[in-house]
Design an enzyme around this catalytic site. Structure first.
Site, PDB file in Angstrom:
ATOM      1  N   TYR A 135      19.877 -25.538  11.653  1.00  0.00           N
ATOM      2  CA  TYR A 135      18.609 -25.319  12.348  1.00  0.00           C
ATOM      3  C   TYR A 135      18.839 -24.644  13.698  1.00  0.00           C
ATOM      4  O   TYR A 135      18.177 -23.654  14.032  1.00  0.00           O
ATOM      5  CB  TYR A 135      17.892 -26.657  12.535  1.00  0.00           C
ATOM      6  CG  TYR A 135      16.548 -26.566  13.217  1.00  0.00           C
ATOM      7  CD1 TYR A 135      15.438 -26.093  12.543  1.00  0.00           C
ATOM      8  CD2 TYR A 135      16.386 -26.978  14.544  1.00  0.00           C
ATOM      9  CE1 TYR A 135      14.195 -26.013  13.163  1.00  0.00           C
ATOM     10  CE2 TYR A 135      15.156 -26.912  15.176  1.00  0.00           C
ATOM     11  CZ  TYR A 135      14.070 -26.430  14.479  1.00  0.00           C
ATOM     12  OH  TYR A 135      12.848 -26.357  15.095  1.00  0.00           O
ATOM     13  N   SER A 169      12.802 -22.763  19.471  1.00  0.00           N
ATOM     14  CA  SER A 169      13.035 -24.165  19.775  1.00  0.00           C
ATOM     15  C   SER A 169      14.058 -24.290  20.893  1.00  0.00           C
ATOM     16  O   SER A 169      14.925 -23.428  21.053  1.00  0.00           O
ATOM     17  CB  SER A 169      13.537 -24.912  18.537  1.00  0.00           C
ATOM     18  OG  SER A 169      13.995 -26.204  18.863  1.00  0.00           O
TER      19      SER A 169
END
Length: 697
Positions: free
Chosen positions: A588, A575
């Site tokens: 995250y 990501s």
């Protein structure tokens, strides 16, 4: 309705009645139901025809037209586009210009001068076998029972014993115009017969109507099957009796999963291959028998068999209880066997070749037998290798039947070579479509039940790969798997936090396709919380799925890739958040950063094995992405001070290209790394529309 024991009666009177006014459609229906029973004929085997009266567009006169399966087709799936329509008289007039056996190849070209239907498929070499016989409906089939009769010693005598004077018999001859003349002569010499047995080849049957032809075929096959069963019962033991016992089913599958990547690597010395494993009762009875060593080297008899299986299999000398844990030790035992097989195949080629023979093809075995464990096949794609396995099972049935009748005979090597390396066969191969970029490769994708993972699997499959879908939700996997054609995909329920679950998924990939070449870690979830609200549970689940899951996926993948020795690709779907600092994202973002750096570390370690490790960094994949269905969307909207509904526009506006990013865009990024950027490793490909703060350089 008739009752049959050895074949399936599939004729539906209501369906047939609907087609009665179109004999070509009825012929296609007959073909399809014959091809649906693999005991009658296997995939691509045999051909069927019918003759109708049509109006000649050049003369307006009524003429007889023969409709016959075209070159390279399959009667089980035959459609109008797969048949050829020819003027019957013109085809028979070719007798006037036929110059003998040396003229066979030229005759195939002349079939095109007999074409009536301009949309015809290219006529096959079997076309004159149908055209020179007078019957309205004809079946040429390769039933196991009939080939057993055809391949038995004293085949002509056996034919008479089963059918008396109602069946003709012609000795083995390569298919072509002259064989058509032989069938014509056999009928002239034996008027009133119901069919003809072709020595070492198959069966011709016929009828005045499509139904009569169908019933004739089934009845003839039934009679041969009954005869063989009676002979088998009289003889007692099959294949000389059992020499060794099979391992239990679970142990067989475990052994197969251990050895199959090694076999795949060895079979792929010239071209990468896809695998198939079979251990059904028919296979195990043969490969565990006393007669295996005698029968296997003899090779197959029917041309359709050995064209797909090669002239003979490779029989491994490993013990069924062999410890396969030391891959290098097993490889040292296997390598000489493969070298010997290749040398023997080259000798077969050099002994039989002619001045105009095509160049030698891949000398590796297609069929590999491991007594006590099972049978492996390897070919260019899943359908081809599965069909090769099915054809060898047909060959096993033929050997069993022929041995029960008298004894099995195979084609002489020169006859086999002349079929395998026929210039017409070579021309057929040259007409095959170009292989897709990822053909011959196997990809395992985590999180493939939907969203980005499914889009990646779709792209890889569309570019030729076999795909193994994994996810924790079986219902999603079943739905996703149903979107692919047969022989393309399979699925395995896989929890990437469990090493045992990952192992089972890889074993599924190996048993279905022979191994794995591409692994894409797309499984994940997203949690967006401020630091003070982030719990240990939040932290651990992200680390377990994204980081530990990637570690275990890579560790087990590398063990398989090293066995194959063919290189490979590992792709991490990370990501932008692993590169860019942002609020409410500590757990995250940290996990994604760990994924990215792990990929770099693996790339540095695995380059010597030609295993490339790269990362694709998405950002803002809202439409179609599973992680946006939960609390993550609300968390990100809160972080940016907007509503959830405003997120797509927000993410599109903030990238340099002002583009919405879709799952398909991430899939294209993966494809570029595994198919185009083949000298790239340790790289990060951002698929985010251009985020300046995420630039890696």
């Amino acid at each position: 309705m008739k009752s049959f024991k050895y074949v399936d009666y599939l004729w539906d009177q209501d369906r047939a009645a609907q087609l009665e006014n179109n004999q070509v459609d009825l012929f296609l229906y007959r073909s399809n139901i014959l091809g649906a029973d693999l005991r009658i004929t296997n995939y691509g085997g045999g051909n069927t025809s019918c003759k109708t009266i049509e109006v000649d567009p050049l003369t307006n006169e009524e003429v007889e037209i023969m409709w016959v399966k075209g070159s390279g087709g399959d009667i089980g799936t035959l459609k109008r586009s797969g048949i050829a329509g020819l003027y019957t008289k013109r085809l028979r007039d070719l007798k006037n210009v036929y110059g003998g056996l040396n003229d066979e190849d030229r005759m195939v070209g002349l079939f095109n001068h007999c074409i009536y239907d301009l949309d015809s498929k290219a006529p096959s070499i079997d076309t004159p076998l149908h055209g020179l016989l007078p019957f309205a409906h004809i079946d040429h089939l390769h039933p196991d029972a009939l080939i057993a009769v055809a391949a038995a010693e004293d085949s002509e005598k056996v034919t008479k014993e089963i059918w008396g004077d109602t069946m003709g018999w012609v000795p083995w001859q390569r298919p072509g115009f002259d064989l058509g003349l032989q069938l014509e002569k056999c009928l002239e010499d034996n008027p009133g017969i119901r069919g003809i047995v072709l020595g070492s080849h198959g069966l011709f049957t016929w009828g005045d109507t499509s139904y009569e032809c169908y019933m004739n075929s089934l009845e003839v096959i039934e009679m041969a099957s009954e005869y063989i069963e009676q002979k088998s019962n009289q003889k007692g033991s099959v294949f000389g009796g059992q020499k060794i016992e099979s391992l239990p089913k679970v142990a067989r599958l475990e052994k197969a999963a251990q050895i199959m990547p090694l076999l795949r690597g060895l079979c792929s010395s010239e071209n990468r291959m896809i695998g198939h494993f079979s251990d059904n009762d028919v296979v195990m009875e043969f490969i565990n028998s006393n007669d295996l060593e005698r029968l296997a080297p003899m090779g197959t008899s029917c041309p359709d068999h050995f064209l797909r299986t090669k002239i003979q299999p490779l029989v491994l000398t490993l013990s069924k209880n062999e410890d396969l844990s030391d891959s290098n030790a097993i490889l040292k035992k296997l390598t000489p066997a493969f070298e010997a097989y290749r040398k023997e195949y080259a000798n077969y080629y050099n002994t039989c070749k002619k001045d105009n023979s095509p160049a030698i093809r891949d000398a590796n075995p297609v069929i590999i037998i491991y007594p006590g464990v099972g049978m492996f096949s390897f070919a260019k794609n899943k359908q081809t290798t599965r069909v090769a396995s099915e054809f060898y099972i047909n060959a096993i049935n033929v050997m069993r039947g022929a041995e029960a009748i008298t004894s099995y005979t195979s084609l002489p090597r020169q006859e086999a070579f002349d079929i395998e390396y026929w210039l017409l066969e070579e021309a057929k191969l040259s007409r095959m479509p170009k292989e897709l970029p990822l053909s011959r490769k196997v990809a395992l994708v985590t999180g493939a039940g939907g969203g980005i993972g499914k889009a990646i699997a779709d792209k890889l499959a569309a570019e030729g790969a076999n795909v193994v879908l994994t996810d924790i939700a079986e219902d999603r996997l079943i739905e996703a798997n149903a979107t692919y054609k047969s022989d393309v995909a399979t699925y395995a329920v896989c929890d990437v936090t469990s090493t045992a679950s990952i192992k089972a998924a890889y074993e599924k990939a190996i048993l279905e396709f022979g191994g794995v070449d591409i692994v894409v870690h797309s499984a994940g979830l997203a949690i967006s919380k401020p630091l003070e609200e982030t719990t240990d549970k939040d932290w651990n689940i992200l680390q377990d799925i994204l980081v530990k899951g990637q570690f275990n996926l890579a560790k087990q993948a590398v063990a398989i890739l090293r066995k194959q020795n063919l290189g490979g690709d590992f792709i991490s779907i990370a990501s932008k958040n692993g590169l860019v600092s942002g609020p409410n994202n500590v757990a995250y973002g940290t996990a994604k950063a760990a994924q990215q750096h792990m990929a770099r570390l693996l790339a540095a370690e695995l380059g010597g094995d030609k295993i490339r490790v790269n990362t694709v960094n998405p950002d803002g994949v809202i439409v179609g992405s599973k992680i946006w269905e939960g609390d993550w969307a609300e968390g990100r909207a809160k972080a940016y001070g907007i509503t959830v509904e405003e997120l797509p526009a927000h993410y599109a506006k903030r990238n340099l290209l002002n583009e919405i990013i879709y799952p398909e865009d991430i899939a294209n990024g993966v494809f570029s790394l595994v198919a185009i950027l083949n000298k790239t490793t340790g790289n990060i490909v951002n698929v985010d529309g251009g985020m300046a703060n995420a630039f890696v350089r």
